[in-house]
Design a protein around this motif. Structure first.
Motif, PDB file in Angstrom:
ATOM      1  N   THR A 143      39.313  43.513  44.540  1.00  0.00           N
ATOM      2  CA  THR A 143      38.162  42.810  44.045  1.00  0.00           C
ATOM      3  C   THR A 143      38.163  41.138  44.097  1.00  0.00           C
ATOM      4  N   PRO A 144      36.821  40.592  44.438  1.00  0.00           N
ATOM      5  CA  PRO A 144      37.043  39.142  44.456  1.00  0.00           C
ATOM      6  C   PRO A 144      37.863  38.333  43.227  1.00  0.00           C
ATOM      7  N   ASP A 176      37.348  36.144  48.347  1.00  0.00           N
ATOM      8  CA  ASP A 176      37.556  37.718  48.587  1.00  0.00           C
ATOM      9  C   ASP A 176      38.563  37.828  49.704  1.00  0.00           C
TER      10      ASP A 176
END
Length: 773
Positions: free
Chosen positions: A517-518, A278
């Motif tokens: 975004t992760p 992340d």
């Protein structure tokens, strides 16, 4: 997961829990250096006592003895005939005096496996012998020698192992012998101080000595028997050794290169969620390990070799000189397990969370040169950590070419296939600029290679990057392989062309990942790429992945199939034409100063080898001179004017003492003035007497003392001191500057009592004695 590079439990060496000093060292061979060091130390102490050497002279003699004898004990191969030291011997001994303590704790016992570590028992016993014997023969209270002897035993114990060798016997011997000797010396000193000359008194003293000796032995033996019976019951044996708390250097040989398991990620874990990142910046890559050492079998990580950096313990904050964009990334481990910690860019701090945070934090190492992070405890599913990183800027191809390739030291590749050099020369063509060579080699591999992981719908492709596999890749008409083989082939060809290059294994997000975004890394994302250093940018990634459109063309029966574009073998280079003045050649870019840089590491070692012994010799003299200067200043600037007069007279007495003409203890100032006037011919007659009279009047007169008169008194003191020093030879003046005779608080500075306990030595009169009169 059974994958190469996964977590491995660190086995406990079989010899780590031995029994005491001998198992720690291995066998009885340690007795030779230990006994040699003890004999040498006692001999230096004895000569220093007989010759009445000051402390600095004893220290200098100890260093000289260490340098002369230590080579025959620890480094006989560097000496002439196994005895006479050479420059190499002196260098090894100088460095060994600093590093042998760490090596003795961080090498796995038994230490007899490392012949150079015989220096450890030699050095411990040398220092213990010279200090203990000096204190025993020269200190005011000789019983303090028991403390130094015990300290030597404790030092040997701390360098041993956790299980003691006959701990009760060792303790009882040192206690019984030490207490008996200390009691005997104390009794002898008291009896000698009160000795009478009559025959009856001498006989009575002799009987009393034997009575006390027998009684002392009996009591101590009884106490030893009681201790032997009660101590194991009341206090079970426990022992601490320094090697149990000192973290040894990281041994990378225990961990398999992650590149060995490259193909297993693609085949067995293509859709497995290995870990989640992340906060991953756009265009950033996740590094697993940087590999810079090739031995013909595997491309591996290294440490301590040229350009490879070292692995150091990493914590929540890591000092870094790198540049880049700061970022914070959070990583959560999924189905990945292994010691190689996924990271990004240059690490500036790492913090673990979860039930294993302490184990991971205490076993994490980071190599700032390669950017590789390693946790010896091993990552397992469920672990998580946060990293503070600096993400470097990646230049465009045009910017990198304009900056030029920067020379860096790397471990030399060994057992490289012969085809690497020939194929690399073919790919580079006539290019002489290093950046252009990088481009040519990469483009030839990308254009002429065929990407295959050996899957069902792909061309057959063997895994691995050992020498025979790379040789096959480059020798075949169709170069079939994946990132693993092409990145290694590129790095080896680049190094053969004089270009620093290394291989990195990690994970790169695919085009479907959206920044912000992760990022979930799977086995399908595993990549291997090369890195080349460019001036001003550092190590820049070089992707060597063949185009997916490259396919193996079936060969028709009636026509010869066109082959992938490959440059012809270059013709032998022609002799370069003489250059005119002002012209340049691209090959002249290799500056001799860059190809043969100054060896700062060797210079530092040479400086340490010479500087450390010199520092050990000079430091005591400098400290002593500074102390005497400070003592004189404090006397002259005392708060009370009376103390300035007293201090001035003490300065005269101390100067006389240092010059070898001390004033007898208990003498009045007038008597001392007469003694000094008679001993020093250059002192004006009556001047010392005037100093003594003035000091008596102002110290004991009771009247208010004028500070200006005290300042004038010190002017007269300086004149008398100068006359005293002018009365002796230059040699005696230099010895007086560093003499310890005027320092009565130092037991070693007192007059030697001829190695016998009779009588107490007279103290040299100093400031404290004079002020008390």
């Amino acid at each position: 997961m059974g994958r190469a590079g996964g977590r491995r439990r660190r086995p406990r060496p079989a010899g780590l829990r031995g029994r005491g000093v001998r198992p720690g060292l291995g066998d009885s061979t340690y007795l030779v250096p230990a006994v040699t060091g003890l004999v040498l130390g006692v001999a230096v102490a004895w000569v220093g006592a007989v010759r009445r050497w000051p402390t600095v002279s004893v220290a200098a003699a100890t260093i000289v003895g260490y340098l002369l004898v230590g080579g025959a004990v620890a480094f006989p191969s560097t000496t002439v005939g196994g005895v006479v030291p050479t420059l190499t011997t002196l260098r090894e001994l100088s460095l060994g005096a600093v590093t042998v303590w760490k090596d003795g704790l961080t090498n796995v016992p038994p230490l007899a496996s490392f012949p150079d570590l015989r220096l450890l028992p030699f050095l411990v016993m040398l220092l213990g012998g010279v200090v203990t014997a000096t204190v025993a023969w020269r200190a005011r209270y000789a019983a303090w020698a028991v403390v130094t002897a015990t300290a030597t035993l404790v030092a040997a114990t701390l360098f041993g192992t956790v299980e003691a060798a006959f701990p009760l016997a060792q303790g009882l011997v040192i206690a019984v012998v030490g207490l008996l000797w200390a009691a005997w010396r104390t009794t002898e000193e008291r009896m000698s101080a009160r000795a009478e000359v009559s025959g009856a008194a001498i006989e009575a003293s002799r009987r009393l000595r034997w009575y006390r000796l027998r009684t002392g032995v009996l009591l101590l033996v009884l106490a030893g028997v009681v201790s032997a019976a009660l101590v194991p019951v009341l206090a079970p044996a426990q022992r601490s050794a320094l090697r149990e708390v000192v973290v040894p250097p990281l041994d990378l040989h225990k961990y398999v290169s992650p590149l060995v398991g490259f193909r297993s990620y693609v085949k067995d874990e293509a859709d497995t969620e290995l870990f989640t990142v992340d906060g991953l910046p756009e265009q950033a890559r996740v590094r697993l390990a940087t590999l810079d050492s090739y031995d013909g079998v595997v491309y591996d990580v290294s440490t301590g070799e040229p350009g490879s950096g070292v692995y150091s313990r990493a914590g929540e904050r890591i000092a870094s000189s790198a540049s880049g964009t700061p970022a914070t990334i959070d990583v959560t481990i999924g189905d990945y397990d292994g010691v190689w910690v996924p990271d990004v860019g240059d690490l500036t701090g790492v913090t673990y969370s979860g039930p294993r945070d302490e184990d991971l934090a205490g076993s994490t190492y980071y190599n700032a040169e390669t950017g590789t992070t390693l946790a010896t405890a091993g990552l397992v599913p469920g672990d998580s950590y946060r990293m503070e990183v600096l993400v470097p800027d990646v230049p465009s191809e045009e910017e990198a070419a304009a900056a030029g390739v920067e020379q860096r030291e790397l471990p030399e590749a060994t057992d490289v296939p012969d085809s690497v050099g020939g194929k690399g020369a073919q790919f580079m063509g006539s290019a002489t600029d290093l950046a252009q060579r990088v481009t040519n080699i990469r483009d030839a591999l990308v254009a002429g290679g065929i990407l295959s992981h050996g899957l069902e719908n792909q061309q057959p492709s063997r895994p691995g990057h050992f020498a025979q596999r790379i040789d096959t890749l480059l020798a075949e008409d169709e170069m079939i392989g994946d990132d693993e083989q092409f990145a290694v082939a590129f790095a080896l060809m680049a190094q053969q062309a004089g270009i620093p290059a290394r291989v990195v294994m990690g994970f790169v997000p695919d085009e479907e990942w959206e920044p912000g975004t992760p990022y979930v890394a799977t086995g399908r994302d595993v990549r291997a790429w090369a890195e080349v250093p460019y001036a001003g940018y550092g190590w820049v990634p070089v992707d060597v992945v063949p185009d997916e459109d490259n396919k193996v063309q079936p060969e028709p029966e009636s026509a010869q199939v066109p082959k992938p574009p490959v440059l012809d073998d270059p013709e032998p280079p022609e002799e370069p034409e003489p250059q005119e003045a002002g012209t340049t050649d691209a090959e002249d870019d290799e500056d001799p100063a860059q190809s043969d840089p100054f060896d700062w590491a060797r210079a530092a070692l040479f400086t340490a080898a010479i500087g450390i012994p010199l520092l050990l010799l000079v430091a005591p003299f400098a400290l002593l001179a500074g102390y005497k200067a400070r003592r004189s200043a404090r006397r002259r600037t005392a708060a009370r004017a009376e103390d300035r007069f007293s201090g001035g007279w003490s300065e005269v007495l101390d100067t006389a003492t240092d010059l070898g003409q001390p004033v007898a203890q208990g003498a009045t100032r007038s008597e001392g003035a007469a003694a000094i006037t008679g001993a020093f011919s250059r002192v004006p007659e009556g001047s010392v007497g005037q100093l003594a009279t003035s000091a008596d009047r102002n110290v004991f007169g009771g009247a208010v003392v004028d500070p200006a008169e005290a300042e004038g008194y010190w002017t007269d003191v300086a004149a008398v001191v100068g006359g005293m020093r002018a009365s002796v030879s230059a040699r005696r003046r230099w010895r007086a500057r560093f003499s310890l005779r005027s320092l009565p608080s130092w037991g070693l500075a007192e007059r030697f009592r001829r190695l016998r306990p009779a009588g107490r030595r007279n103290r040299t009169p100093g400031a404290d004695d004079e002020e008390s009169r």
